[in-house]
Design an enzyme around this catalytic site. Structure first.
Site, mmCIF file in Angstrom:
data_model
loop_
_atom_site.group_PDB
_atom_site.id
_atom_site.type_symbol
_atom_site.label_atom_id
_atom_site.label_comp_id
_atom_site.label_asym_id
_atom_site.label_seq_id
_atom_site.Cartn_x
_atom_site.Cartn_y
_atom_site.Cartn_z
ATOM 1 N N ASP A 11 0.832 -1.216 0.000
ATOM 2 C CA ASP A 11 0.000 0.000 0.000
ATOM 3 C C ASP A 11 0.864 1.263 0.000
ATOM 4 O O ASP A 11 1.983 1.259 0.504
ATOM 5 C CB ASP A 11 -0.920 -0.020 1.230
ATOM 6 C CG ASP A 11 -2.077 0.961 1.096
ATOM 7 O OD1 ASP A 11 -2.338 1.454 -0.026
ATOM 8 O OD2 ASP A 11 -2.725 1.238 2.123
ATOM 9 N N GLY A 32 0.031 5.415 -4.431
ATOM 10 C CA GLY A 32 -0.531 6.698 -4.850
ATOM 11 C C GLY A 32 0.121 7.851 -4.107
ATOM 12 O O GLY A 32 0.513 8.857 -4.700
ATOM 13 N N ARG A 33 0.276 7.677 -2.793
ATOM 14 C CA ARG A 33 0.891 8.744 -1.992
ATOM 15 C C ARG A 33 2.363 8.949 -2.361
ATOM 16 O O ARG A 33 2.863 10.067 -2.398
ATOM 17 C CB ARG A 33 0.756 8.429 -0.493
ATOM 18 C CG ARG A 33 -0.582 8.878 0.063
ATOM 19 C CD ARG A 33 -0.884 8.198 1.378
ATOM 20 N NE ARG A 33 -1.287 6.813 1.162
ATOM 21 C CZ ARG A 33 -1.346 5.907 2.128
ATOM 22 N NH1 ARG A 33 -0.986 6.222 3.357
ATOM 23 N NH2 ARG A 33 -1.755 4.684 1.858
ATOM 24 N N HIS A 48 2.364 3.001 -8.866
ATOM 25 C CA HIS A 48 2.175 1.553 -9.084
ATOM 26 C C HIS A 48 3.365 1.005 -9.862
ATOM 27 O O HIS A 48 3.894 -0.062 -9.534
ATOM 28 C CB HIS A 48 0.886 1.282 -9.868
ATOM 29 C CG HIS A 48 -0.351 1.763 -9.171
ATOM 30 N ND1 HIS A 48 -0.596 1.503 -7.842
ATOM 31 C CD2 HIS A 48 -1.415 2.489 -9.608
ATOM 32 C CE1 HIS A 48 -1.764 2.055 -7.504
ATOM 33 N NE2 HIS A 48 -2.273 2.659 -8.556
ATOM 34 N N SER A 84 -7.673 -5.598 -5.012
ATOM 35 C CA SER A 84 -8.744 -6.111 -4.162
ATOM 36 C C SER A 84 -10.088 -6.041 -4.893
ATOM 37 O O SER A 84 -10.240 -5.301 -5.869
ATOM 38 C CB SER A 84 -8.826 -5.302 -2.859
ATOM 39 O OG SER A 84 -9.448 -4.051 -3.086
ATOM 40 N N THR A 85 -11.056 -6.785 -4.377
ATOM 41 C CA THR A 85 -12.405 -6.734 -4.954
ATOM 42 C C THR A 85 -13.015 -5.345 -4.797
ATOM 43 O O THR A 85 -13.972 -5.004 -5.480
ATOM 44 C CB THR A 85 -13.337 -7.781 -4.298
ATOM 45 O OG1 THR A 85 -13.184 -7.704 -2.876
ATOM 46 C CG2 THR A 85 -13.009 -9.190 -4.747
ATOM 47 N N ASN A 97 -11.076 -2.574 -5.181
ATOM 48 C CA ASN A 97 -10.316 -1.628 -6.014
ATOM 49 C C ASN A 97 -11.015 -1.287 -7.336
ATOM 50 O O ASN A 97 -10.620 -0.332 -8.018
ATOM 51 C CB ASN A 97 -8.893 -2.138 -6.277
ATOM 52 C CG ASN A 97 -7.982 -2.053 -5.058
ATOM 53 O OD1 ASN A 97 -7.104 -2.888 -4.873
ATOM 54 N ND2 ASN A 97 -8.176 -1.042 -4.216
ATOM 55 N N ARG A 126 1.775 -4.624 6.506
ATOM 56 C CA ARG A 126 1.125 -3.618 5.681
ATOM 57 C C ARG A 126 1.979 -2.353 5.659
ATOM 58 O O ARG A 126 2.371 -1.851 6.713
ATOM 59 C CB ARG A 126 -0.275 -3.278 6.190
ATOM 60 C CG ARG A 126 -0.953 -2.238 5.290
ATOM 61 C CD ARG A 126 -2.432 -2.077 5.550
ATOM 62 N NE ARG A 126 -3.015 -1.186 4.539
ATOM 63 C CZ ARG A 126 -4.290 -1.198 4.169
ATOM 64 N NH1 ARG A 126 -5.119 -2.047 4.718
ATOM 65 N NH2 ARG A 126 -4.715 -0.349 3.249
#
Ligand code: IPE
Ligand code: IPE
Ligand code: MG
Length: 242
Positions: free
Chosen positions: A20, A23-24, A37, A65-66, A68, A185
C-alpha cells in the site's frame, strides 16, 4: 536489518504483504498515481528475491482487491495492464528461480480474459517449482473468498453438522496454503482491508510507515525481526506461565 541478524530457527513459513501507498508515493513527487504503481515493481521483485534468500516458503502479496474496482476507470485499466505486463516480463525469471506462482481471487467477468490467460500460462509454467510459492491476491477479497467457499460447500451437499473449520479451510482458494504467521502492511494504514480474513485470524500484524515503492528486502527483514520478538499465545498462556 540484515538477513544475518535474524534468528534462522524462528522464521515465518508464510509472510503476506499489503502493498500500500503507491498513490501517496507518487503524489509526494508530483507524479500521477499510476507512476507509484509502476515504481512498486522494483519493490516487489526485491522483496520476492529477499524472501527466497531468507528461506520463506510462502509469500502472498495483495495486488488488487475486490474493492479496487471502485477506483477511476483509468487507474483500474492501468493496474490490469500493469499486472499483465509484470507477469509477461517477470515470469521467466521467477520460473528460473524455481518459484511457483499462485493466484488467489475471483475469476469473474470483470477481469479481462487476456489476463486470465496470462495467469493460466504462468500457473502452468511454474507448477512444478518447489523452492517457494508466491501468491498474487488479484481481484481478491477475504469476504468473497469465504462466500466462494460456502458456495462450494453447499453445492457439494455436505450436511450442516459436518461443516467445520477444517472444511472451510479446505475450500479456500488455495487449500494447501498454510496460514500466514506474519502479515505486513506498508504506508502507515492500520487496517486489514479485507485481506486474508480467515487465514490471518491469528497472524502477527506489522504496520510500517514505509510506502510500498520504497520497500526493500531490508524492510521485510525488519518486519520478521519484529515478528520474532512477539509472543504468540493463540488464546492460551505464555510458555513460562503454562
Ligand atoms: C496500493 O497503493 C496499490 C493498490 C491498491 C493496487 P494505493 O494505490 O492504494 O496507494 P495509496 O494508498 O492511495 O497511497
Ligand atoms: C489494499 O489497499 C489493497 C491492495 C493493496 C491491493 P487499499 O489502498 O485498496 O485499501 P484501503 O482503501 O486504504 O482500505
Ligand atoms: Mg491504498
Amino acid at each position: 536489518m540484515e538477513l544475518s541478524e535474524l534468528d534462522p530457527t524462528y522464521m515465518p513459513r508464510h509472510v503476506a504483504l499489503v502493498m500500500d501507498g503507491n498513490g501517496r508515493w507518487a503524489q509526494q513527487r508530483g507524479l500521477p498515481r499510476t507512476d507509484g504503481h509502476a515504481a512498486g515493481e522494483e519493490a516487489l521483485m526485491d522483496t520476492i528475491w529477499g524472501a527466497q534468500e531468507a528461506g520463506i516458503r510462502w509469500l502472498t502479496v495483495y495486488a488488487f482487491s475486490t474493492e479496487n474496482w471502485k477506483r477511476p476507470l483509468d487507474e483500474v485499466r492501468f493496474l490490469m495492464n500493469f499486472n499483465e505486463r509484470l507477469l509477461l516480463t517477470r515470469r521467466d525469471e521467477i520460473h528460473a528461480r524455481n518459484i511457483k506462482m499462485q493466484f488467489l481471487g475471483r475469476r469473474d467477468w470483470r477481469v479481462p480474459r487476456r489476463i486470465l490467460k496470462r495467469i493460466d500460462e504462468t500457473l502452468e509454467l511454474t507448477k512444478n517449482n518447489d523452492s517457494m510459492t508466491v501468491s498474487m491476491a488479484f481481484n481478491y477479497g477475504g469476504r468473497a473468498e469465504l462466500v466462494d467457499a460456502v458456495r462450494r460447500i453447499v453445492d457439494s451437499g455436505v450436511p450442516a453438522n459436518k461443516v467445520n473449520e477444517k472444511l472451510i479451510s479446505a475450500n479456500l482458494y488455495d487449500p494447501t496454503m498454510p496460514d500466514p504467521e506474519l502479515v505486513v502492511r506498508t504506508s502507515g494504514e492500520i487496517r486489514t482491508s479485507n485481506y486474508l480474513m480467515w487465514e490471518s485470524a491469528y497472524s502477527e500484524w506489522v504496520f510500517t510507515d514505509v510506502l510500498w515503492p520504497d520497500f526493500r528486502r531490508e524492510h521485510l527483514y525488519d518486519s520478521i525481526r519484529e515478528y520474532q520478538q512477539r509472543e504468540r499465545r493463540f488464546g492460551g498462556l505464555a510458555a513460562e506461565d503454562a
